[in-house]
Design an enzyme around this catalytic site. Sequence first.
Site, PDB file in Angstrom:
ATOM      1  N   CYS A  88       0.832  -1.206   0.000  1.00  0.00           N
ATOM      2  CA  CYS A  88       0.000   0.000   0.000  1.00  0.00           C
ATOM      3  C   CYS A  88       0.868   1.258   0.000  1.00  0.00           C
ATOM      4  O   CYS A  88       2.061   1.213   0.308  1.00  0.00           O
ATOM      5  CB  CYS A  88      -0.893   0.047   1.248  1.00  0.00           C
ATOM      6  SG  CYS A  88      -1.966  -1.379   1.467  1.00  0.00           S
ATOM      7  N   ASP A 134      18.543  38.115 -12.556  1.00  0.00           N
ATOM      8  CA  ASP A 134      17.259  38.263 -13.246  1.00  0.00           C
ATOM      9  C   ASP A 134      16.543  39.522 -12.780  1.00  0.00           C
ATOM     10  O   ASP A 134      16.538  39.855 -11.585  1.00  0.00           O
ATOM     11  CB  ASP A 134      16.393  37.031 -12.967  1.00  0.00           C
ATOM     12  CG  ASP A 134      15.029  37.131 -13.595  1.00  0.00           C
ATOM     13  OD1 ASP A 134      14.923  36.872 -14.798  1.00  0.00           O
ATOM     14  OD2 ASP A 134      14.062  37.478 -12.879  1.00  0.00           O
TER      15      ASP A 134
END
Length: 489
Positions: A34, A439
């Site tokens: 599981c 940037d």
Amino acid sequence: MHEDVERCVRAVQSKDARFDGWFFTGVVTTGIYCRPSCPAVPPKPSNMRFYPSAAAAQQAGFRACKRCRPDTSPGSPEWNHRADAVARAMRLIADGVVDRDGVPGLAARLGYSTRQIERQLNAELGAGPLALARAQRAQTARLLIETTTLPMSDVAFAAGFASIRAFNDTVREVFALTPTQLRDRVARGAPAAASGTLSLRLPFRAPLTPDNLFGHLAATAVPGVEEWRGGAYRRTLRLPHGPGIATLRPTPDHVACTLRLADMRDLTIAISRCRRLLDLDADPVAVDDLLRADPVLAPLVDKAPGRRVPRTVDAAEFAVRAVLGQQVSTAAARTHAARLVTAHGEPADDPDGGLTHLFPTPDALADLDPEKLAFPKARRATLTGLVRALAGGEIDLGLGCDRDAARARLAGLPGFGPWTVEMIAMRALGDPDAFVPGDLGVRLAAAELGLPATPAALTRRAAAWRPWRAYAVQYLWATGDHPINHLPA
């Protein structure tokens, strides 16, 4: 993580979905495995066994749980942020390299011997490359069985199996049901017709803030290759067996994905590339916990946790687009890219929208005339130099590439400064620690937040954000009012 038994037991007992994909739980009394968040009553700790991959659980003799469907868990974040041979191998396996080229092809791409790759994967994941690829084929088969009306023989070969017998044996072994029984379980739900179109859900680890993720992709979309239509991001895909079109729509608990494929054999690869594009295998809790420790970033994280890094489905495409975007606006970069697409891209058929082309390959761009490019001479030289290097195999930007080597080779090309190299590292190579202090958007955000203004000083300040600086950039960009930060209307 699977070796930390106490932590794994706590995660299973609390049904903590954050750990889905990190490890899998085998239950010795039932013979099933599981995901940690399985809704069933947790077994006794003495009956739990923990595995690092679904393939390892399958090799240990466990079958997939029918309730939690562990084979559909989000992928482990390890394979995205790590840069070692095992992580590079896992990215290539997810992209179908073993199915197409076998284990020798995988080893060749990584620069190792077959024996070394098998030894490393077995040591860390409890399964070799063939078992990992087999687990992936089983998941693909299940998707095709449950969501199409394709004949089982077509499903088998589309999922990558070499024979019908191997397909039947694997499905029975992994899911404890025959292919026909799997289809009968969903027959009342009217599966889709076998028209080459599939609708599925792409799971992710919560939280996820879709604004900058889909906003960035929509705002920078290249006309003809990408579009925002009907609340969804759509784009063409270049796949090994033919073109495809992906339609991706954010919802609160998954990303709805519709794939139109020329060949169903490309299903696994298309899903892998869509997940990579949207950074769906990230671990937002780990990222946000670290960034939240910085008092400057904490309010940004608390306001919209779970930001992802918008990536790409084609590293070479993004590298070309990064050069086109040097020192120009987003709109200008889209215009330059659209001209390349019209002149050199391959036509694509889109009956559902306005997509017209696949983005041109480096080979298709290798013979372009620089004089026809409507930007400065220096940038023409940068673009043609990049295209020649990519077409000639001098630079490897693929999923199995060495990120440091790719950075070094990019930096050696004319016209490639730190911004271009790091932007490609962030979005094309998937480096979660890529950083662009120069940037414009980052500099404006830094000034507004009182962070250092110069790239060198900001880089020193950002050392505390490692190894998640690419995610810090997303939070910094989000302080502005640029269209990339908002879902289109």
